[in-house]
Design an enzyme around this catalytic site. Structure first.
Site, PDB file in Angstrom:
ATOM      1  N   LYS A  67      75.118  87.913  30.025  1.00 21.28           N
ATOM      2  CA  LYS A  67      75.259  86.962  31.135  1.00 21.28           C
ATOM      3  C   LYS A  67      76.736  86.629  31.268  1.00 21.28           C
ATOM      4  O   LYS A  67      77.383  86.251  30.294  1.00 21.28           O
ATOM      5  CB  LYS A  67      74.432  85.699  30.879  1.00 21.28           C
ATOM      6  CG  LYS A  67      74.468  84.731  32.068  1.00 21.28           C
ATOM      7  CD  LYS A  67      73.377  83.683  32.008  1.00 21.28           C
ATOM      8  CE  LYS A  67      73.854  82.429  31.332  1.00 21.28           C
ATOM      9  NZ  LYS A  67      72.917  81.288  31.558  1.00 21.28           N
ATOM     10  N   ARG A 110      65.408  78.822  32.302  1.00 22.22           N
ATOM     11  CA  ARG A 110      65.401  78.761  30.839  1.00 22.22           C
ATOM     12  C   ARG A 110      65.794  77.385  30.319  1.00 22.22           C
ATOM     13  O   ARG A 110      65.402  76.984  29.226  1.00 22.22           O
ATOM     14  CB  ARG A 110      66.234  79.876  30.227  1.00 22.22           C
ATOM     15  CG  ARG A 110      67.708  79.940  30.620  1.00 22.22           C
ATOM     16  CD  ARG A 110      68.530  79.029  29.764  1.00 22.22           C
ATOM     17  NE  ARG A 110      69.822  79.595  29.447  1.00 22.22           N
ATOM     18  CZ  ARG A 110      70.924  78.896  29.309  1.00 22.22           C
ATOM     19  NH1 ARG A 110      70.910  77.589  29.518  1.00 22.22           N
ATOM     20  NH2 ARG A 110      72.050  79.492  28.974  1.00 22.22           N
ATOM     21  N   ARG A 160      72.430  59.397  42.133  1.00 18.61           N
ATOM     22  CA  ARG A 160      72.226  59.642  43.574  1.00 18.61           C
ATOM     23  C   ARG A 160      70.727  59.435  43.823  1.00 18.61           C
ATOM     24  O   ARG A 160      69.917  60.310  43.488  1.00 18.61           O
ATOM     25  CB  ARG A 160      72.591  61.084  43.947  1.00 18.61           C
ATOM     26  CG  ARG A 160      74.083  61.411  43.840  1.00 18.61           C
ATOM     27  CD  ARG A 160      74.359  62.856  44.225  1.00 18.61           C
ATOM     28  NE  ARG A 160      73.623  63.801  43.412  1.00 18.61           N
ATOM     29  CZ  ARG A 160      72.797  64.743  43.885  1.00 18.61           C
ATOM     30  NH1 ARG A 160      72.611  64.891  45.169  1.00 18.61           N
ATOM     31  NH2 ARG A 160      72.166  65.567  43.052  1.00 18.61           N
ATOM     32  N   ALA A 214      74.815  67.798  27.730  1.00 18.17           N
ATOM     33  CA  ALA A 214      76.049  68.027  26.961  1.00 18.17           C
ATOM     34  C   ALA A 214      76.003  69.431  26.367  1.00 18.17           C
ATOM     35  O   ALA A 214      75.410  69.650  25.323  1.00 18.17           O
ATOM     36  CB  ALA A 214      76.175  66.976  25.868  1.00 18.17           C
ATOM     37  N   ASP A 215      76.637  70.347  27.074  1.00 17.63           N
ATOM     38  CA  ASP A 215      76.602  71.745  26.617  1.00 17.63           C
ATOM     39  C   ASP A 215      78.004  72.297  26.412  1.00 17.63           C
ATOM     40  O   ASP A 215      78.205  73.501  26.358  1.00 17.63           O
ATOM     41  CB  ASP A 215      75.819  72.611  27.606  1.00 17.63           C
ATOM     42  CG  ASP A 215      76.444  72.594  28.996  1.00 17.63           C
ATOM     43  OD1 ASP A 215      77.355  71.778  29.234  1.00 17.63           O
ATOM     44  OD2 ASP A 215      76.031  73.394  29.841  1.00 17.63           O
ATOM     45  N   LYS A 219      81.462  66.502  26.106  1.00 20.20           N
ATOM     46  CA  LYS A 219      80.382  65.883  26.875  1.00 20.20           C
ATOM     47  C   LYS A 219      79.429  65.161  25.916  1.00 20.20           C
ATOM     48  O   LYS A 219      79.206  65.633  24.796  1.00 20.20           O
ATOM     49  CB  LYS A 219      79.564  66.941  27.612  1.00 20.20           C
ATOM     50  CG  LYS A 219      80.322  67.718  28.672  1.00 20.20           C
ATOM     51  CD  LYS A 219      79.331  68.658  29.357  1.00 20.20           C
ATOM     52  CE  LYS A 219      79.941  69.515  30.424  1.00 20.20           C
ATOM     53  NZ  LYS A 219      78.903  70.318  31.118  1.00 20.20           N
TER      54      LYS A 219
HETATM   55  N1  LIG Z   1      71.598  72.804  27.921  1.00 17.91           N
HETATM   56  C1  LIG Z   1      71.611  73.776  28.786  1.00 17.91           C
HETATM   57  O1  LIG Z   1      71.092  74.856  28.545  1.00 17.91           O
HETATM   58  C2  LIG Z   1      72.235  73.554  30.123  1.00 17.91           C
HETATM   59  C3  LIG Z   1      71.989  74.476  31.143  1.00 17.91           C
HETATM   60  C4  LIG Z   1      72.523  74.234  32.411  1.00 17.91           C
HETATM   61  C5  LIG Z   1      73.304  73.115  32.630  1.00 17.91           C
HETATM   62  N2  LIG Z   1      73.565  72.257  31.594  1.00 17.91           N
HETATM   63  C6  LIG Z   1      74.384  71.054  31.790  1.00 17.91           C
HETATM   64  O2  LIG Z   1      73.564  70.084  32.407  1.00 17.91           O
HETATM   65  C7  LIG Z   1      74.381  69.210  33.188  1.00 17.91           C
HETATM   66  C8  LIG Z   1      73.793  69.112  34.584  1.00 17.91           C
HETATM   67  O3  LIG Z   1      73.856  70.392  35.223  1.00 17.91           O
HETATM   68  P1  LIG Z   1      73.232  70.615  36.677  1.00 17.91           P
HETATM   69  O4  LIG Z   1      73.524  72.023  37.020  1.00 17.91           O
HETATM   70  O5  LIG Z   1      71.818  70.130  36.729  1.00 17.91           O
HETATM   71  O6  LIG Z   1      74.172  69.649  37.538  1.00 17.91           O
HETATM   72  P2  LIG Z   1      73.834  68.895  38.876  1.00 17.91           P
HETATM   73  O7  LIG Z   1      75.138  68.420  39.409  1.00 17.91           O
HETATM   74  O8  LIG Z   1      72.956  69.710  39.750  1.00 17.91           O
HETATM   75  O9  LIG Z   1      72.977  67.643  38.375  1.00 17.91           O
HETATM   76  C9  LIG Z   1      73.495  66.571  37.652  1.00 17.91           C
HETATM   77  C10 LIG Z   1      72.832  65.316  38.166  1.00 17.91           C
HETATM   78  O10 LIG Z   1      73.160  64.208  37.324  1.00 17.91           O
HETATM   79  C11 LIG Z   1      73.367  63.087  38.164  1.00 17.91           C
HETATM   80  N3  LIG Z   1      74.151  62.108  37.424  1.00 17.91           N
HETATM   81  C12 LIG Z   1      75.474  62.141  37.149  1.00 17.91           C
HETATM   82  N4  LIG Z   1      75.804  61.077  36.368  1.00 17.91           N
HETATM   83  C13 LIG Z   1      74.648  60.390  36.156  1.00 17.91           C
HETATM   84  C14 LIG Z   1      74.348  59.209  35.441  1.00 17.91           C
HETATM   85  N5  LIG Z   1      75.284  58.545  34.754  1.00 17.91           N
HETATM   86  N6  LIG Z   1      73.067  58.761  35.448  1.00 17.91           N
HETATM   87  C15 LIG Z   1      72.116  59.435  36.138  1.00 17.91           C
HETATM   88  N7  LIG Z   1      72.356  60.576  36.829  1.00 17.91           N
HETATM   89  C16 LIG Z   1      73.605  61.031  36.827  1.00 17.91           C
HETATM   90  C17 LIG Z   1      74.042  63.646  39.395  1.00 17.91           C
HETATM   91  O11 LIG Z   1      73.917  62.781  40.499  1.00 17.91           O
HETATM   92  C18 LIG Z   1      73.278  64.962  39.582  1.00 17.91           C
HETATM   93  O12 LIG Z   1      72.139  64.798  40.402  1.00 17.91           O
HETATM   94  C19 LIG Z   1      75.790  69.798  33.136  1.00 17.91           C
HETATM   95  O13 LIG Z   1      76.550  69.130  32.159  1.00 17.91           O
HETATM   96  C20 LIG Z   1      75.558  71.233  32.725  1.00 17.91           C
HETATM   97  O14 LIG Z   1      76.683  71.777  32.090  1.00 17.91           O
HETATM   98  C21 LIG Z   1      73.031  72.454  30.359  1.00 17.91           C
END
Ligand SMILES: NC(=O)c1ccc[n+]([C@@H]2O[C@H](COP(=O)([O-])OP(=O)(O)OC[C@H]3O[C@@H](n4cnc5c(N)ncnc54)[C@H](O)[C@@H]3O)[C@@H](O)[C@H]2O)c1
Length: 315
Positions: A67, A110, A160, A214-215, A219
């Protein structure tokens, strides 16, 4: 010369439903924990000042993937996706290229799958309610995958409100505030990890937390005091201790490897999951290439069955 499918994100999300994502994700954790699937560490290629590329390889069940994915936080301001890239699928027996697949869709399936399988393994048997904090792209998939396991009566919270309301409407759940979501039996956090969204005072006996947001280094979504109160699980220690939710607790000397169980070992029966009804479990997900492999295999299976629309490319 080989002719291979090039599969779009929309086609991926049509081909693999939430229930399949959960089943395949669990398979990946189990196989990896048994030592049957291989996953070298992911490689970061910095692209300052915009972000970085990540190369994530894995091999298992006769297949191999790479990936190639971005994390370009500044892209949002430019109206571009933060996470984008492709996944290359190959035959691990011959080396033959099998498919090129859009990878944000794979990541969502996933990631949602990981939240759900952690609840399967660690939540109390009578856990029924769910709180999602952060209802963006990946939070929504966590909700869908937990709903596919039969969890209902969910509370969706997001800074939001429209994101929370949209997911709640889709799943027949309700929108609420952060504290309401944090009070449910299973709590999933999927925010950008800029500031903690789970405080020590939020926790109550018997909860299961899946911390997904937190990835990467820097974070965090869960206060250190809350982490101290939980029994800890992770997807993989190397990733979780370096850049996952647990990394700040590790840096503070509050958590050591001996006190964190890789989730796959619970599935194989090599380590205990929840031990009492009262303990609070926390799963730190950082996202593994084996999970991507599991979903890519499901997409490819569906394509072979003629269930996926794809263009083809001749290499
Ligand atoms: N663990 C994993 O495997 C994995 C996989 C993908 C993404 N992530 C991580 O997950 C996080 C989110 O990714 P995403 O693609 O869903 O992003 P995204 O922007 O689509 O969604 C994040 C959401 O969190 C909301 N938000 C922000 N601050 C907030 C708060 N304090 N309280 C409540 N809501 C809040 C935002 O409004 C948004 O809707 C990122 O840090 C990303 O790196 C982790």
């Amino acid at each position: 010369m080989s002719e291979i499918p090039v599969i779009s994100g929309d086609a991926v999300l049509t081909a693999v439903d939430a229930a399949t994502a959960v089943e395949r994700t669990r398979h990946a954790f189990e196989r990896h924990a048994r030592g049957e699937w291989a996953m070298p560490p992911k490689v970061y290629v910095d692209a300052p000042p915009n972000g970085d590329f990540r190369a994530m390889p894995a091999r298992g069940d006769g297949l191999a993937i790479l990936k190639w994915v971005t994390s370009f936080p500044g892209n949002s301001a430019r109206g571009l996706p933060v996470v984008r890239g492709v996944l290359l699928l190959s035959d691990a027996g011959t080396g033959e290229e099998l498919a090129v697949i859009e990878c944000a869709s794979i990541t969502s399936l996933r990631t949602g799958g990981a939240a759900a399988v952690s609840a399967q393994a660690l939540a109390r048997e009578d856990a029924a309610t769910v709180g999602i904090v952060g209802c963006g792209v990946n939070g929504a998939w966590a909700g869908r995958c937990l709903a596919a396991l039969g969890y209902g009566d969910g509370v969706c919270a997001d800074s939001r409100p429209e994101a929370a309301e949209r997911l709640a409407a889709e799943l027949g759940w309700r929108a609420g505030d952060r504290a309401e979501a944090a009070a449910q039996d299973v709590v999933v956090t999927v925010t950008p990890g800029d500031a903690p969204v789970i405080a020590t005072g939020d926790l109550r006996a018997g909860q299961h937390l899946a911390a997904l947001g937190a990835d990467a280094h820097g974070k965090a979504e869960v206060e250190l005091g809350a982490i101290r109160r939980c029994r800890l699980f992770c997807d993989e220690w190397a990733q979780a201790s370096a850049g996952g939710e647990l990394s700040h607790a590790v840096a503070a000397g509050a958590v050591a490897e001996e006190s964190v169980t890789p989730l796959g070992r619970v599935f194989t029966g090599d380590a205990p999951g929840r031990r009492t009804r009262e303990e609070i479990t926390l799963f730190d997900s950082t996202g593994l290439a084996i999970q991507d492999l599991a979903i890519a295999a499901a997409v490819y299976d569906a394509w072979k069955r003629g269930e996926v629309e794809a263009t083809t490319a001749r290499l």
